[in-house]
Design a protein around this motif. Structure first.
Motif, PDB file in Angstrom:
ATOM      1  N   THR A 203    -146.022 -10.228  25.814  1.00 22.73           N
ATOM      2  CA  THR A 203    -146.837  -9.552  24.805  1.00 22.73           C
ATOM      3  C   THR A 203    -148.236  -9.210  25.314  1.00 22.73           C
ATOM      4  O   THR A 203    -148.759  -8.128  25.046  1.00 22.73           O
ATOM      5  CB  THR A 203    -146.949 -10.435  23.539  1.00 22.73           C
ATOM      6  OG1 THR A 203    -145.673 -10.479  22.905  1.00 22.73           O
ATOM      7  CG2 THR A 203    -147.964  -9.887  22.556  1.00 22.73           C
ATOM      8  N   ILE A 223    -140.832  -8.928  25.599  1.00 24.86           N
ATOM      9  CA  ILE A 223    -141.697  -9.077  24.431  1.00 24.86           C
ATOM     10  C   ILE A 223    -141.074  -9.936  23.324  1.00 24.86           C
ATOM     11  O   ILE A 223    -140.011  -9.617  22.793  1.00 24.86           O
ATOM     12  CB  ILE A 223    -142.041  -7.699  23.816  1.00 24.86           C
ATOM     13  CG1 ILE A 223    -142.555  -6.740  24.874  1.00 24.86           C
ATOM     14  CG2 ILE A 223    -143.031  -7.878  22.668  1.00 24.86           C
ATOM     15  CD1 ILE A 223    -143.992  -6.869  25.235  1.00 24.86           C
ATOM     16  N   ALA A 226    -145.263 -10.404  19.980  1.00 27.65           N
ATOM     17  CA  ALA A 226    -145.755  -9.235  19.233  1.00 27.65           C
ATOM     18  C   ALA A 226    -144.840  -8.910  18.068  1.00 27.65           C
ATOM     19  O   ALA A 226    -145.301  -8.626  16.965  1.00 27.65           O
ATOM     20  CB  ALA A 226    -145.879  -8.028  20.160  1.00 27.65           C
TER      21      ALA A 226
END
Ligand code: PLP
Length: 371
Positions: A203, A223, A226
């Motif tokens: 992130t 990721i 996030a």
């Protein structure tokens, strides 16, 4: 009756977040590995990520990836904690990709892949200063890459990657990303072909994407945070970014039930020793105040700082293993036994609550497969 404490997972909000993350990345020519370890491997979260355009599903735990595969996730699985030698035979069955940083493990993995009749894809990790996993020496990285390419027939050298910010708090600046791009070029020169993947981090590596500072060579990010907690005030503050604010900060929330409401002193009465966790605690004397006792505790969520009560005027003032104390003196709403208090959650609270057997999970909205 709904069981409590309850962890509410709103798949519509989760998917909107994931779509936003994937679109930020794809505009910069970056593919996303959807990391779902914060949910303790909730297969529906992996299905959401797949539906939102992630190219891989990633976790630090093999069991979680196995569960996602079992649930029907069709995109490749990626193990993102450098594996133990003892789990390689299982890993080649569950995962098509893994992050690697040890020569001896690569040789054992090659044998495991050959035994299983598979070609396993590896991403060699470069440590650019955060001091967790990864090759420290560029020369060693290039040598091992060359050896993997030329000798280890059970492995495909898919690419290189790095991780920043997790131990050493190192920020993934454009400069660090440029260094990774140069490492990739050195490996490509040694093996005489382009790499499929140059993986620029987690992130925190979205920040150079927002700034337009990501070198075009970086084509993948892994990721998790996030998509799950990106929009929380605290997360935005950590990364210093308002861009994240467009995400939902309540895709996963906690509901806890009130089991006692009373006005009591704020300073304990008697000789003080240690609390439930064996710690000498400090108590601020604010006189008598109204508080609600909740049936959820540190055993479920960890630290009270990771809970954000959504009852206006309330404040979490403490917990033991199975109880949480909420100051409600300044609340306009009248709180009574049986009422339900909602919380937004920081990353580590979601991590713990999702793995607690005392916490019921309620999933709303359609899961995955909308594309
Ligand atoms: C957990 C993890 C990620 C995802 O991190 P977020 O900050 O949650 O996006 C990426 N890479 C590795 C190696 C990880 O362990």
């Amino acid at each position: 009756m709904k069981k409590r404490p309850a962890l509410n997972i709103d798949h519509e909000k989760l998917r909107e977040n994931m779509k936003t993350v994937v679109s930020w990345c794809s505009e910069a020519g970056i593919d996303v590995a959807g990391v779902f370890k914060v949910t303790s491997g909730l297969a529906s979260a992996a299905l959401d990520y797949e539906a939102c355009g992630a190219k891989w599903i990633a976790s630090s735990r093999l069991e979680q990836l196995a569960r996602a595969k079992e649930a029907g996730v069709g995109i490749p699985m990626m193990m993102i904690r450098v594996p133990m030698i003892s789990e390689l035979d299982d890993m080649v069955k569950v995962c098509e990709y893994s992050l690697q940083s040890e020569f001896s493990t690569l040789k054992a993995l090659d044998e495991a892949a050959i035994r299983a009749g598979k070609i396993h894809n590896v991403i060699l990790m470069a440590d650019l200063g955060d001091l967790r996993e990864g090759f420290w020496d560029l020369d060693e990285l290039v040598d091992v890459a060359k050896y993997t390419e030329e000798v280890l027939t059970g492995l495909n050298l898919a690419g290189i990657g790095t991780n920043l910010g997790c131990y050493g708090s190192v920020i993934p600046t454009g400069k660090k990303m440029q260094q990774l791009a140069e490492y990739a070029e050195a490996v490509e020169a040694a093996i005489g072909r382009p790499l499929e993947i140059v993986s620029g981090g987690a992130t925190s590596s979205l920040m150079p994407v927002f700034d337009g500072k990501m070198p075009s060579k970086i084509n993948m990010l892994r990721i998790g945070g996030a998509a799950f907690v990106g929009a929380l005030e605290e997360t935005c503050r950590i990364y210093g970014r308002r861009e994240l604010k467009v995400l939902h900060d309540d895709a996963i929330t906690l509901e806890a039930e009130v089991i006692e409401v009373r006005t009591k002193p704020t300073h304990p009465v008697g000789e003080l020793g240690v609390n439930a966790f064996g710690k000498k605690a400090k108590y601020r004397d604010r006189g008598d105040r109204r508080r609600a006792l909740l049936a959820v505790g540190g055993a479920d969520f960890g630290e009270i700082d990771d809970l954000l009560p959504q009852l206006p005027g309330s404040e979490v003032i403490g917990c033991s293993g199975d109880h949480t104390i909420l100051d409600i003196e300044d609340c306009e709403r009248i709180i009574k036994v049986g009422d339900v208090i909602r919380f937004k959650l920081h990353y580590s609270a979601i991590l713990r609550l999702s793995s607690s057997e005392n916490v019921a999970k309620y999933e709303t909205g359609e899961i995955g497969c909308l594309l």
